[in-house]
Design a protein around this motif. Structure first.
Motif, short mmCIF file in Angstrom:
data_model
loop_
_atom_site.label_atom_id
_atom_site.label_comp_id
_atom_site.label_asym_id
_atom_site.label_seq_id
_atom_site.Cartn_x
_atom_site.Cartn_y
_atom_site.Cartn_z
N ASN A 78 -6.57 -3.09 2.33
CA ASN A 78 -7.51 -4.17 2.03
C ASN A 78 -8.23 -3.98 0.70
O ASN A 78 -9.27 -4.61 0.46
CB ASN A 78 -8.54 -4.30 3.16
CG ASN A 78 -7.93 -4.90 4.41
OD1 ASN A 78 -7.13 -5.83 4.33
ND2 ASN A 78 -8.28 -4.35 5.56
N THR A 79 -7.68 -3.15 -0.17
CA THR A 79 -8.29 -2.96 -1.49
C THR A 79 -7.87 -4.08 -2.43
O THR A 79 -6.89 -4.81 -2.19
CB THR A 79 -7.86 -1.62 -2.09
OG1 THR A 79 -6.43 -1.62 -2.29
CG2 THR A 79 -8.25 -0.45 -1.19
N GLU A 80 -8.59 -4.23 -3.52
CA GLU A 80 -8.28 -5.25 -4.51
C GLU A 80 -6.92 -5.00 -5.15
O GLU A 80 -6.22 -5.96 -5.51
CB GLU A 80 -9.36 -5.28 -5.58
CG GLU A 80 -9.08 -6.21 -6.76
CD GLU A 80 -8.82 -7.65 -6.36
OE1 GLU A 80 -8.16 -8.37 -7.14
OE2 GLU A 80 -9.26 -8.07 -5.26
N GLU A 81 -6.52 -3.74 -5.28
CA GLU A 81 -5.22 -3.43 -5.88
C GLU A 81 -4.08 -4.06 -5.07
O GLU A 81 -3.13 -4.61 -5.64
CB GLU A 81 -5.01 -1.92 -5.97
CG GLU A 81 -5.86 -1.22 -7.01
CD GLU A 81 -7.27 -0.92 -6.52
OE1 GLU A 81 -8.05 -0.35 -7.30
OE2 GLU A 81 -7.58 -1.25 -5.35
N SER B 201 -4.59 -6.56 -2.70
CA SER B 201 -4.85 -8.00 -2.64
C SER B 201 -4.37 -8.72 -3.89
O SER B 201 -3.86 -9.85 -3.82
CB SER B 201 -6.35 -8.27 -2.45
OG SER B 201 -6.81 -7.76 -1.21
N ASN C 15 -6.25 2.65 4.60
CA ASN C 15 -7.47 2.38 3.83
C ASN C 15 -7.18 1.54 2.60
O ASN C 15 -8.03 0.74 2.17
CB ASN C 15 -8.13 3.70 3.42
CG ASN C 15 -8.82 4.40 4.58
OD1 ASN C 15 -9.15 3.78 5.60
ND2 ASN C 15 -9.03 5.70 4.44
N ARG C 16 -6.01 1.71 2.03
CA ARG C 16 -5.67 0.98 0.80
C ARG C 16 -5.30 -0.48 1.08
O ARG C 16 -5.41 -1.32 0.18
CB ARG C 16 -4.50 1.67 0.09
CG ARG C 16 -4.02 0.96 -1.18
CD ARG C 16 -2.95 1.74 -1.90
NE ARG C 16 -3.52 2.84 -2.65
CZ ARG C 16 -3.96 2.74 -3.90
NH1 ARG C 16 -3.92 1.58 -4.54
NH2 ARG C 16 -4.45 3.79 -4.52
N ALA D 173 0.83 -1.20 0.00
CA ALA D 173 0.00 0.00 0.00
C ALA D 173 0.87 1.26 0.00
O ALA D 173 0.56 2.25 -0.69
CB ALA D 173 -0.93 0.00 1.21
#
Length: 249
Positions: free
Chosen positions: A195-198, A200, A192-193, A147
């Protein structure tokens, strides 16, 4: 007894293969031959040790050959995946890839030696693959590093990587937020980033690659076409020198 075994073996090699087929031996012949072999090996155990050493050498050679094939078949994902951090000397003549877990004690232990190799050599392209496998804290730390890279770039990633490698404390949202602030990046945006798909997607692709490469532990190094499952007792320098000499030769 050695004479008996030798005579039996000489007879076996002097006759057609079927003549020594146990299926064609009488029970008395089987018993006699088995007894002779056993007594010889009991009296000469070094023969077993020698056989085991030869078997181990062959097994290691087969594994090394298989690993080279795995590297060749997955070279794009290994050396040019488009998402892994690239450092050291990006224009170096040798590329070294390292699969790491930030909660791996040996990764932390070997990291100063890796950094020293890169500094002393000066001509190694270094790629880091986030491969969290040990715990939930491993996953959180890896997500944080990715992230940071996505939010703040390569330099910030390296600073995060160094801090996580040196850290001996717990990994949680509070400690990661404090680290982000220390690095001078937007802690809220990074957290915040995570756990984003990017993020993951990066972790997932690294795990998929590791599965294809049969990598189950950290640190694992790939240096050009050679895969090192761990670190040799003599360190990485001799491997790098050997690979470079082979490339130049």
């Amino acid at each position: 007894m050695k004479a008996i075994l030798t005579a039996a073996l000489m007879t076996a090699t002097a006759l057609p293969a079927l003549a020594f087929d146990p299926a064609n031996m009488s029970e008395a012949e089987k018993d006699a031959f088995g007894t002779a072999v056993r007594e010889y090996l009991m009296a000469n155990p070094e023969v077993l040790v020698e056989s085991i050493n030869v078997l181990e050498t062959r097994r290691a050679a087969d594994e090394a050959s298989n690993d080279k094939l795995l590297v060749q078949n997955n070279k794009d994902a290994i050396f040019d995946d488009g998402h892994s951090w690239v450092g050291g000397n990006p224009e170096g003549d040798i590329t070294m890839v390292e699969f790491i877990d930030y909660r791996c004690g040996y990764c932390k232990q070997i990291n100063p030696a890796v950094e020293k190799l890169l500094k002393d050599d000066g001509n190694i392209r270094w790629i880091i693959k986030e491969f969290p496998i040990l715990s939930q804290e491993s996953d959180m730390a890896a997500r944080f590093a990715v992230a940071v890279q996505q939010e703040a770039g390569a330099d910030a990633y390296k600073q995060a990587h160094d801090a996580l490698m040196e850290s001996r404390g717990p990994v949680n949202l509070e400690s990661l937020g404090a680290l982000a602030d220390k690095l001078g990046v937007d802690s809220k945006a990074v957290l915040n980033r995570m756990n984003t798909e990017e993020v993951s997607a990066v972790i997932r692709k690294n795990h998929q690659l590791a599965e294809q490469m049969r990598i189950m532990g950290t640190p694992t190094f790939i240096i050009e076409g050679e895969m090192l499952r761990g670190v040799p007792a003599d360190g990485l320098e001799p491997i790098v020198a050997q690979i470079r000499a082979a490339k130049q030769g």
